[in-house]
Design an enzyme around this catalytic site. Sequence first.
Site, PDB file in Angstrom:
ATOM      1  N   ARG A  27       0.821  -1.217   0.000  1.00 46.48           N
ATOM      2  CA  ARG A  27       0.000   0.000   0.000  1.00 46.48           C
ATOM      3  C   ARG A  27       0.852   1.263   0.000  1.00 46.48           C
ATOM      4  NH1 ARG A  27      -5.205  -0.916   1.665  1.00 46.48           N
ATOM      5  NH2 ARG A  27      -5.320   1.119   2.600  1.00 46.48           N
ATOM      6  N   LYS A 488       2.006   5.227 -16.246  1.00 47.60           N
ATOM      7  CA  LYS A 488       2.682   4.002 -15.797  1.00 47.60           C
ATOM      8  C   LYS A 488       4.187   4.213 -15.800  1.00 47.60           C
ATOM      9  CE  LYS A 488       0.263   2.236 -14.139  1.00 47.60           C
ATOM     10  NZ  LYS A 488      -1.128   2.563 -14.021  1.00 47.60           N
ATOM     11  N   HIS A 507       0.922  22.631 -31.142  1.00 49.71           N
ATOM     12  CA  HIS A 507       0.496  23.857 -30.457  1.00 49.71           C
ATOM     13  C   HIS A 507       1.365  24.146 -29.239  1.00 49.71           C
ATOM     14  CE1 HIS A 507      -2.916  24.254 -33.079  1.00 49.71           C
ATOM     15  NE2 HIS A 507      -3.189  22.971 -32.885  1.00 49.71           N
ATOM     16  N   LYS A 606      -0.947   2.661  -2.424  1.00 51.31           N
ATOM     17  CA  LYS A 606      -1.931   1.889  -3.199  1.00 51.31           C
ATOM     18  C   LYS A 606      -3.330   2.455  -3.050  1.00 51.31           C
ATOM     19  CE  LYS A 606      -3.130  -1.423  -5.913  1.00 51.31           C
ATOM     20  NZ  LYS A 606      -2.861  -1.130  -7.322  1.00 51.31           N
TER      21      LYS A 606
HETATM   22  C1  F6R Z   1      -1.789   4.410 -10.829  1.00 54.55           C
HETATM   23  C2  F6R Z   1      -2.611   4.303  -9.665  1.00 54.55           C
HETATM   24  C3  F6R Z   1      -3.258   5.540  -9.140  1.00 54.55           C
HETATM   25  C4  F6R Z   1      -4.706   5.216  -8.781  1.00 54.55           C
HETATM   26  C5  F6R Z   1      -5.378   6.409  -8.100  1.00 54.55           C
HETATM   27  C6  F6R Z   1      -6.849   6.135  -7.797  1.00 54.55           C
HETATM   28  O1  F6R Z   1      -1.161   3.232 -11.145  1.00 54.55           O
HETATM   29  O2  F6R Z   1      -2.771   3.259  -9.156  1.00 54.55           O
HETATM   30  O3  F6R Z   1      -3.197   6.593 -10.042  1.00 54.55           O
HETATM   31  O4  F6R Z   1      -5.381   4.875  -9.942  1.00 54.55           O
HETATM   32  O5  F6R Z   1      -4.714   6.718  -6.907  1.00 54.55           O
HETATM   33  O6  F6R Z   1      -6.976   5.014  -7.001  1.00 54.55           O
HETATM   34  P1  F6R Z   1      -8.308   4.171  -6.952  1.00 54.55           P
HETATM   35  O7  F6R Z   1      -8.524   3.588  -8.287  1.00 54.55           O
HETATM   36  O8  F6R Z   1      -8.073   3.155  -5.886  1.00 54.55           O
HETATM   37  O9  F6R Z   1      -9.409   5.137  -6.580  1.00 54.55           O
END
Ligand code: F6R
Length: 611
Positions: A27, A488, A507, A606
């Site tokens: 996380r 990513k 642009h 996470k």
């Molecule tokens: C990128 C990533 C973050 C989440 C964002 C939203 O790899 O994991 O950009 O997408 O923090 O998180 P969720 O989808 O859990 O609301």
Amino acid sequence: MCGIVGYIGSKSALNILLEGLTNLEYRGYDSAGVAVSVNGQVELYKAEGKLQNLKDVVALKKEHVEKSTIGIGHIRWATHGAPTTVNAHPHSCNCGKVAVVHNGIIENYKELRERLEKNGCTFRSQTDTETVAHLVASKFAQTKDLTEAVRLATKEIEGAYALCVIHQDVKDTIVATRRNAPLLVGIGENEYYLASDVPAIIQHTKKAMYIDDNQIVTLTPNSMKYIDANKNILEPKIEHLPWEPVALSKMGYKHFMLKEIHEQPDVVRNVLSGKLRAMDENITLNEVTLNKDKLKELNRIQIVACGTSLHAAMIGKYIIEDFCGIPVDVEPASEFIYRRTITDEKTLVIGVSQSGETADTITAVRQAKALGSHILIVTNRPDSTMAREADSLIPVNAGIEVSVAATKSYMAQVLSFYLLAIYMAEVKGKNNLEKLKHELIILPQKIEEILAHKEEIQACAKKFANSKDFIFIARGINFPTALEGALKLKEISYINATGYTAGELKHGPIAMLDESMPVLSILMLGKVYEKILSNSEEAKARNARMIALTNSTDKKLEDLFESIIRVPEVDEMLSPALAIVPLQLLAYYIAEFLGKDVDQPRNLAKSVTVE
Ligand code: F6R
């Protein structure tokens, strides 16, 4: 972000806490700590940095600490105060008898701290959490009852919290409570576990109870007392956790991210299963309680999400507008919540979130709900806070995602939007979507084909790994793919990568181009193919290093592009689901080549539980 584990029973608590924290490591965190009660004394062990540092600290007193059968543990992602040992949880009071771990933010901690300091409390850390430890200690001094002390303390706390508390004078007891931050109790034989998320305890028990906002649980090895904020006794709702411990193993892959990328063909099969049976049958979405008459009445859709989920939502906008002719707005939840928004009972508000715990998205859907909108949540965690806000729910069934960089959950969200868009189009009477449905059914094989040629992407990654910057260009439905590919790459390799609509290049961004700048063009056959091709020519004329991601077999591309990543032929409308896979692999291999911490990139968490 932060993670909590607690244990009370007859086993050694230390190992359970450390193992639980290890399973929450994904996380994202920057310090860790445990509090255990040994021979009637509450002892705190903390360390900044990785969990291994904490393990090294406790190893010095292992035999002693292992005697404890009660304890609470925490990994912290710094918000208030630097990621130091002193700011790590657990926190304690003046006399050291209380230990508190906390997820969330105490918003009124400054006022509380000032008041507590005036009353003689000495603070050691810069954290908001330490106020809770002092507050509970002062309430305990008045009441001599730990549950009551926690209850009274939470009445004075504003903000979000999941809290676990132990006190030296109350033997064999943990008190836990929450508001706007998840916390669950795992139930064993004469033992209980506490966790902010399932992976921390799933190897011990699948029997659990989710604590709801403002409820308080008091655990001893043999009993669980469960009350609300007004001391009413509550009946526990015991659930069976639908997770397997095996989901937390890398299964021979070097990183969870690589494993999760490879799981995508099965994720697609899972998402489609039971909903899309055959190309000549209508989609069935059992989970969508959104009734068909209501759907016909809708005049607008608003989607809110963050990060990768926002990119899935952007694809959702494209296809819902195309298939259904309903206007769709997509906005980062973090922007949506700080302005006057026009949503009402004729607006369907869709919240998209892998974790279901993203604070901004939760606030956004709550605000929309208050204005009367129907709330549809698309999430990988049907047990999450966001799912509990839903009028309708689409669980995306990607399985637990451990790598911080979202891959398979993005695929599942995108696929869920295809199902939703086709479902809505069919409700509106549209019936020419057979070809697309057929393409969806055969999508897993096409992803497998890409994965079978991953060495080519690996070679491309090696060639470009030392670039300082990266530009991704696309148009139309693959613009979100360009954004997601760039996200990513920057998340896990720390290369400055940006996605642009190809038409915008001239642009402004074109000024950045020279022989050191890779430009990756997403060139999927269809409406905008020729346009992107000519934008790529423009970039090449400025000496950029050109990479194509394409399903065209045109030999002429070889003159324009230094590297070509090929994907199977696919309908343009479905191409984002295919095009993202090589971009995930490219980001992975570049990060791996650069020796980065792929699964736990710096500064990221996470689930982002603070606004
Ligand atoms: C990128 C990533 C973050 C989440 C964002 C939203 O790899 O994991 O950009 O997408 O923090 O998180 P969720 O989808 O859990 O609301």
